[in-house]
Scaffold this active site. Structure first.
Site: not given
Ligand code: GDP
Ligand code: IMO
Ligand code: MG
Length: 427
Positions: A13, A16, A40-41, A223
């Site tokens: 999170d 990415k 979850g991206h 991840q």
């Molecule tokens: P990922 O799993 O690595 O793709 O990250 P997630 O999407 O799960 O979580 C990142 C969150 O931060 C998302 O809601 C993005 O829209 C948000 N985000 C990404 N870059 C930035 C940033 O530079 N500033 C802010 N405020 N939000 C960001």
């Molecule tokens: P993105 O790509 C954050 C965590 C789960 C749990 C562990 C194992 O959005 O960064 P799993 O279902 O993969 O066997 O769970 O990994 N986990 C993540 N945490 N971001 C993710 O993906 C994750 N995908 C799995 O919460 O601790």
């Molecule tokens: Mg994510």
């Protein structure tokens, strides 16, 4: 610059999805190489927000071919619903390519994920419940079902029978669950075959040919480094290799083709699920980071655990991935703190430790040693260059760069595509 990897440098999170989408317009292929719909991206394009789970974030860039590599585990029902959801919003998904060697997540994997977590009780991992671990376990146990098996009913049936033979014993006798009928699973899987057949390709060949032609391929990790099954905080990890080497095994592209490895690094730290987290904040600062940063899971809706930046983790990510660059995200979230603590080392049993301990016991005992940096109060979301940042924000970025072992080549100051300060080009 033929192939680059973009991966999470912390516990996932990090942003990415946004970083991949930003590059999507300038690359020819975006490839997922591991994980599945546990990811979850979030991608924000103008006033539109997309949550992608299985599809590479490049799917939102019209010129880019999205690829699901052999290292990914594919839940076909989720894939089809994600595709139709995007098509309804006018996104062209026709270019998607899926490796025939990718493994499938079937309903029994999802069931096993949930019941085994329940069985672990307070020792549970806190998985996403998407069947990821059981699907990878079957792959390693050589009883997995692959995408290509959908197209040969007789092989599919034999494989489902082999997989369910022992699983039904476990489900019924250990978990007190009903056995799953082979026919039901085979029928459901065959129902996906026609809808998926047009996407299936020899992706290893496609990607290597593209690189040989001089096209640009971007590997998008799911991840993060500390969730890697080999290099993460085992057993509180996911069941695949998000680290850079996973991009090779998960796609069939050799390491000599990869020229750049970009670590996505949040300006603070978050984690979802169980496991050690030295800089975790259980006070109002943690709550403030969660609220301002919108730190709620895209996949499971769980609150993310929040804490200060941890330079030990960042240095470790540089080491195990061979990072060439960092993309520092969410710097804007830190606006408004008078002083910002940063973990520079750990104290373990009275000793100062600069590197991530390889021993699980030591890591569980690690307490952060903080250095406190001066904060800033100016809104930075409109900043376009490094010089536009307030002096203290510049100093924060410079301090993180010095501690983390690779140059910070981009800085996120908001979720949108254009809310980025690009310092060095990635291409
Ligand atoms: P990922 O799993 O690595 O793709 O990250 P997630 O999407 O799960 O979580 C990142 C969150 O931060 C998302 O809601 C993005 O829209 C948000 N985000 C990404 N870059 C930035 C940033 O530079 N500033 C802010 N405020 N939000 C960001
Ligand atoms: P993105 O790509 C954050 C965590 C789960 C749990 C562990 C194992 O959005 O960064 P799993 O279902 O993969 O066997 O769970 O990994 N986990 C993540 N945490 N971001 C993710 O993906 C994750 N995908 C799995 O919460 O601790
Ligand atoms: Mg994510």
């Amino acid at each position: 610059m033929p192939a680059l990897v973009l991966l999470g440098a912390q516990w996932g999170d990090e942003g990415k999805g946004k970083a991949t989408d930003l590059l999507g317009g300038s690359v020819d292929y975006v490839v997922r190489y591991q994980g599945g719909n546990n990811a979850g991206h979030t991608v924000v394009v103008g006033d539109q927000k997309y949550a992608l789970h299985l599809l590479p974030s490049g799917i939102l860039s019209p010129g880019c071919t999205p690829v699901i590599g052999n290292g990914v585990v594919v839940d076909p029902a989720v894939l089809l619903s994600e595709l139709s959801g995007l098509a309804e919003r006018g996104v062209d998904t026709s270019k998607l390519l899926i490796s025939g060697n990718a493994h499938l997540i079937t309903p029994y994997h999802t069931t096993l994920d949930k019941v085994s977590e329940r069985f672990l009780g307070k020792r549970k991992i806190g998985t996403t419940g998407r069947g990821i671990g059981p699907a990878y376990a079957d792959k390693i146990n050589r009883v997995g079902i692959r995408v290509q098996d959908l197209f040969d009913e007789s092989i599919l049936r034999q494989k489902v029978e082999a997989a369910l033979d022992s699983k039904n014993q476990v489900l019924a006798k250990l978990y007190n669950r009903r056995a799953i009928a082979v026919d039901q699973v085979v029928e459901e899987l065959l129902g996906y075959a026609d809808q998926l057949s047009g996407y299936v390709a020899d992706t290893t060949l496609v990607l290597n040919n593209a690189i040989d032609r001089g096209q640009v391929v971007l590997f998008e990790g799911g991840q993060g480094t500390l969730l890697d099954v080999d290099h993460g905080t085992y057993p509180f990890v996911t069941s695949s290799n998000p680290t850079a080497g996973g991009a090779c095994t998960g796609t069939g592209v050799g390491p000599t083709k990869i020229s750049r490895v970009i670590g996505i690094l949040k300006a603070y730290t978050t984690r979802v699920g169980a496991g050690p987290f030295p800089t975790e904040l259980l006070d109002e600062d943690g709550e403030k980071l969660r609220t301002i940063g919108g730190e709620r899971g895209v996949t499971t809706g769980r609150d993310r655990r929040c804490g200060w930046f941890d330079a030990v983790i960042a240095r470790y990510a540089t080491r195990v991935n061979g990072l060439t660059d960092f993309f520092l995200t969410k710097l804007d979230v830190l606006t408004g703190w008078e002083r910002i603590p940063v973990c520079v080392a750990y104290e373990i049993d009275g000793k100062r430790v600069e590197e991530l301990p390889y021993s699980q016991t030591d890591f569980h005992h690690a307490t952060p040693i903080y250095e406190t940096l001066p904060g800033w109060s100016e809104d930075i979301t409109q900043a376009k260059t490094f010089d536009d940042l307030p002096k203290n924000a510049q100093k924060y970025v410079q301090a993180l760069e010095e501690m983390s072992g690779a140059p910070i080549s981009a800085i996120g100051v908001g979720p949108g595509r254009d809310e980025t300060i690009q310092i060095n080009s990635f291409l």
